[in-house]
Each structure stands twice: as C-alpha cells, then as structure tokens.
Design an enzyme around this catalytic site. Structure first.
Site, PDB file in Angstrom:
ATOM      1  N   GLU A   1      27.430 -57.202   8.078  1.00  0.00           N
ATOM      2  CA  GLU A   1      28.858 -57.339   8.345  1.00  0.00           C
ATOM      3  C   GLU A   1      29.545 -58.250   7.316  1.00  0.00           C
ATOM      4  OE1 GLU A   1      31.715 -58.284  12.222  1.00  0.00           O
ATOM      5  OE2 GLU A   1      29.626 -58.934  12.210  1.00  0.00           O
TER       6      GLU A   1
ATOM      7  N   LYS B   1      36.488 -52.051  12.814  1.00  0.00           N
ATOM      8  CA  LYS B   1      35.914 -52.692  14.001  1.00  0.00           C
ATOM      9  C   LYS B   1      36.951 -52.708  15.118  1.00  0.00           C
ATOM     10  CE  LYS B   1      33.338 -56.925  15.231  1.00  0.00           C
ATOM     11  NZ  LYS B   1      32.816 -58.198  14.678  1.00  0.00           N
TER      12      LYS B   1
ATOM     13  N   CYS C   1      28.948 -54.625  14.850  1.00  0.00           N
ATOM     14  CA  CYS C   1      28.589 -55.851  15.562  1.00  0.00           C
ATOM     15  C   CYS C   1      29.075 -55.852  17.014  1.00  0.00           C
ATOM     16  CB  CYS C   1      29.092 -57.075  14.794  1.00  0.00           C
ATOM     17  SG  CYS C   1      28.264 -58.625  15.253  1.00  0.00           S
TER      18      CYS C   1
END
Length: 554
Positions: free
Chosen positions: A45, A114, A150
């Site tokens: 990430e 994200k 994530c």
C-alpha cells in the site's frame, strides 16, 4: 484468457517521502519479476510514498512528484510481460485517493480507489483521502482480479461486491503495522473473506520501521478450503513468487513456499530491533550511544542496539555518582563485555556537587527531595547529549512503559534521546525478553549468542540509585501489580471499579490512575519508540494534558 498465472509479491521496506529511493526499489523488483517470468507484480500500500506520509499529503508538489514517480514506473513495464499492480496516491476530479493503478506494456489500464478509509488508532486516512466507490474487478491477462486495498477487506461488502461481479482472485496490498498477535488477526480476517466469497486472496504487507510503527511483512495467501498456500518472511524483506492454475473449482496455488511465522515470544524483540535499525538508518545515523546503568532496561536496550546495528556501532557509558553501587559498576561492565561494545565511565560527582553548591542559596534549608535526585539524572542527560553531539551518535533512551505510565522518569534527564526501544513494553515483559534473549539469537540479529545480559542484572531489585539503598518499590507497587493495573487503565480502558473487581486495592488503583494522568505532559515530550501493543502511548493513545475528568466509579 490464460489458465496459469505467476504472481510476484514485492514485500519491501520503503521510506516515507523518499520517492527516488522507493522508485529504485520498485524498479529492482520489476527487474526481478521480469527475470522470474512473472505475469503480475504487486507492491504494498502507498509503496512509492511509503506508508504513512501524514501531512506530506497536504503538499501539492509532493502529490505531483509521487504521481510522476508512478508514471515513471508504469513506463518501465513497456516491452515486458509483467502487469503492474501499484498502490499509490492518485488525484482525480473527485479528490485525492489511496489508490492502486494497474499497468501493462507502459500504459495504465485501470485505476482502483480504496473505499474504506480507516480512522481509528494510528490510522486517520479520512483526514487526507476521498473514499472511492465499490469497484469492479480488473481484467488482467483475461483473468478477473479483485483489488481490495487494506482496510477494504475488513468490510465484507467490498469483497462480496467484487466476487459477485466475477472476481476470480483477490490481490490485497496492505500497510499493516505489527502489534501483539496481529499476524494471526490478519490471517483470521482473510480466512473469513475467502470462506464467504469462495475466492483465493493474496495478502501483501510491507516491512520496516517508520517512526513509531513497525511493519512485519509476513505476507500470505489463502485459498478456499482454508488452505494457507504461501507465506513470506516476518520482519524481513522478501520477494515471493507463486504459480496459480485455473481448475474446475477455480484458482489454486500450484507452488508456493510457506515460511514459518516468527513466534509470539520472538516477535516483540524483532519488532524492537527492526524499528530501531530503521529509525537510526533512515534518519541518517549509523551509531548510537546510551547510558548503561547496570539495570535491566539499559542492558536490554544495549542488547537490542547491538542486534540492530552491530557491536561496533554501539557506545555505552556508565555515569556513576556517590549512590551508584559497586554491583552496578560491575554489572554494567560485564554487560558491555558480553556485548562487545565500547564502554566508558564518566563520573558525574563533581558537576552534580557543583550544581548543588550553586543552588544552595536558592534551595535554602529545605530538605533534600526529588529536586536533588533529578539533578543527577539531568546531569547524565547533559553528558550523554554532549557525546551524541560531538560523535554524531543517536542517543537512545531506556524507559519502559511501566515507568512512562506513572511518570517514573526525569524529563530532560533519563528521558533524553532520539528513540526509545522499550517505550511500549511493560517492565515484566522487559524481564521476560532479557531471559529469552540470553537463550536465543533471533532472526538477522547481529549480536552474540549466550548470556548477553548478565543474570545478576535480571535477578537484582530495580533501582534508579538516586539516593542511598533506593529501590523502585520504595515508591511504586511491585511491577507485576503495577503492570496489571496499567494494562487495565491504558490498554483495556477499564473503569477503576472494573480494575478493583480484578483484585486490586481501591486506593492503589486511584493512585496509579492519578500518576498516569499527571504524567501525560512528560509522555508528550518523550522520544518515539516502536508500537508493540494495540494501545501505545503517543500514537496509539492521545489524552489531553489539561484534563479535569475524574473516574468516580469507586
């Protein structure tokens, strides 16, 4: 469409803000992926910026430079067979995003944003990023690939959405810091997503120290049927290549190496060593200096420093005063000899006595108390900072979480230093790790084997030696009791009444809570140290200094 994929995971150690350095790491990994004939190469990430850039993300030029670095890496894929999955910051008309771009043959073929932005504990991504929509899978070499980033996998709806829209494999880049049992928590989470969606997931995590955070790597993959099919190294960089084949029941791993996870006994030591090594090196230092008192905390920090940097880069100084015992002098010398470090003695008797003489007209006939004791500690801090300044060594401080919790430390004295490896470690854990280290040489540590911390240091009663025959227990409860109460207050956020129910005296619990509250100003000025628990002072626990709240539950 293909029925075979070779996937490479770059478990690397980026440095926050070092765009050229991180780009060089990425280019080396791309060359390795080409050599390995990989079809896909994934990074962790926000790889090019490092995780987490904090308020660098408010700097427009940093965003422009980061996006250009990403485009430069994309261009490097031209003429190769490798498809790049590169997590990066990305700006579009909707705002700044924590994103992943997918690149093939020198071109960006997809961008995924994200969706779930964490905003608890050490994470505060909503301060910087705009959340993306529920995304579609990306077609990579004819295979439908989901790319949850994530925090996205902590929310079942994201992976469910990808699976329902045809994702056959999930590739999940992460910046997930270590704390106790975190490796097992991650694995249980991924197991749950794989079981729900019947789709294998490859989980890539970064490695390395970044200020208070330590990232432990330990990347892995799980396929349906609760099969762990690959696992990377813990607390070390790794380049993980695995082959995947499509069968009647979906994609399975044809070959993937499973490296054994570090044990829960070993992990805290490795986290401290890695955090210390990276903090020193990434901030431009090569050597450290510390005060070696003959006590357990400084001995453990010295051993960690040797494991991190090698004995030739560790300088220990004993700073005796009239209350320093012969046993402490002998123990400090034995510890330094065991570790093979440079060891000097700088007596502080004359400067302390001179300071007391100069202060006598101001102090008057008031009885001696903490003021005189703190002069000793602060004089030691002056000497150690002088050595640090003159020799260019980073000063390490050595206070543990128990002491920092109740303020049993001298600000501008023994709290001086650039980094504190024990900041998030209770006293009894320090003792446990001292015994453990004497029996083990963990990981890639650079220190010697055998009894590096003399048993006499482990066995004796702890003391600051600031007055005759002093021990810590003169003013503090026994450390097993203190640690338990502090854990209840700090880590578990229990009410005082709930802690009393556990078997502790109400007056003692109230006293410890008061000490915790009034020491907040000291902790605010303390050196950073590695976060080892879910609730660390500083980054993981932010309380006001000026605080009028009283727990009246008892």
């Amino acid at each position: 469409m293909t029925d075979r994929l070779r996937i490479a995971l770059a478990q690397l150690n980026p440095k926050v803000g070092d765009l050229p350095g991180n780009l060089a790491l990425a280019r080396a990994a791309l060359a390795d992926a080409v050599a390995a004939k990989a079809d896909i190469l994934m990074f962790s990430e926000l790889f090019l910026t490092g995780y987490f850039p904090d308020d660098l993300l408010f700097k427009p030029q940093f965003i422009k430079d980061a996006m250009q670095a990403a485009r430069d890496l994309v261009a490097d894929t031209a003429g190769t067979e490798v498809v790049l999955v590169l997590p990066t910051v990305w700006w579009d008309k909707t705002g700044l995003h924590n994103a992943a771009i997918v690149a093939e043959n020198g071109e960006i073929i997809a961008t995924r944003l994200k969706r779930e932005l964490p905003n608890t504990d050490v994470f505060y991504e909503k301060r910087y990023f705009t959340a993306g929509p529920l995304a579609m899978p990306v077609l990579i070499k004819g295979v439908s690939v989901g790319i949850p980033i994530c925090e996205d996998i902590w929310h079942a709806s994201v992976c469910e959405h990808l699976a329902m829209r045809g994702a056959e494999i999930m590739l999940c880049p992460n910046g997930s810091p270590y704390w106790t049992n975190k490796q097992h928590i991650r694995k249980e989470l991924v197991r749950a997503r794989v079981a729900e969606d019947d789709v294998p997931m490859l989980y890539l995590n970064q490695v390395g120290g970044q200020d208070e955070l330590v990232f432990d790597g330990a990347s892995f993959a799980i396929e349906p049927g609760d099969k762990l099919v690959l696992q990377g190294k813990s607390f070390a960089t790794d380049f993980i290549v695995s082959d995947w084949v499509r069968g009647d029941d979906g994609w399975t791993c044809a070959n993937g190496e499973v490296t054994e996870l570090t044990t829960t006994d070993e992990a805290p030591w490795l986290a401290c060593v890695l955090g210390l090594r990276d903090y020193v090196h990434k901030n431009g230092f090569s050597q450290v200096v510390l005060g070696l008192s003959g006590g357990i905390d400084s001995a453990v920090v010295a051993a960690m420093a040797v494991d991190a940097l090698g004995p030739e880069n560790v300088h220990c100084i004993m700073l005796p005063y009239r209350y320093t015992s012969e046993a402490s002098l002998a123990d400090a010398r034995a510890c330094a000899d065991n570790l093979g470090v440079r060891y000097d003695i700088v007596a502080i008797g004359n400067p302390v006595d001179d300071a007391l003489a100069q202060l006598a007209p101001i102090f008057g006939d008031r009885p001696a108390d903490l003021a005189e004791e703190n002069i000793q500690s602060r004089m030691r801090g002056v000497v150690l900072m002088a050595v640090s300044n003159k020799l260019g060594s980073m000063l390490l401080t050595t206070g543990n979480k128990s002491e920092m919790g109740v303020g049993y430390a001298t600000i501008y004295g023994d709290m001086n230093g650039g980094y504190n490896p024990l900041k998030d470690m209770f006293k009894m854990e320090v003792y446990r790790l001292a015994g453990w280290r004497n029996a083990h040489v963990p990981g890639d540590c650079l220190g010697p084997s055998g009894e590096v911390i003399p048993q006499a240091i482990i066995d004796k009663a702890p003391s600051a030696e600031l007055r005759p025959d002093q021990t810590d227990q003169d003013s503090l409860p026994p450390y097993p009791v203190l640690d338990a109460i502090l854990k209840g207050i700090v880590e578990d956020e229990l009410s005082l009444a709930e802690i009393v129910v556990l078997g502790y005296e109400p007056a003692l619990v109230q006293r410890i809570e008061r000490l915790v509250n009034i020491a907040e100003y000291k902790r605010r000025q303390s050196a950073p140290g590695p976060k080892l628990t879910a609730k660390a002072f500083g980054m993981g626990r932010k309380y006001p200094i000026t605080n009028g709240y009283k727990d009246r539950s008892i």
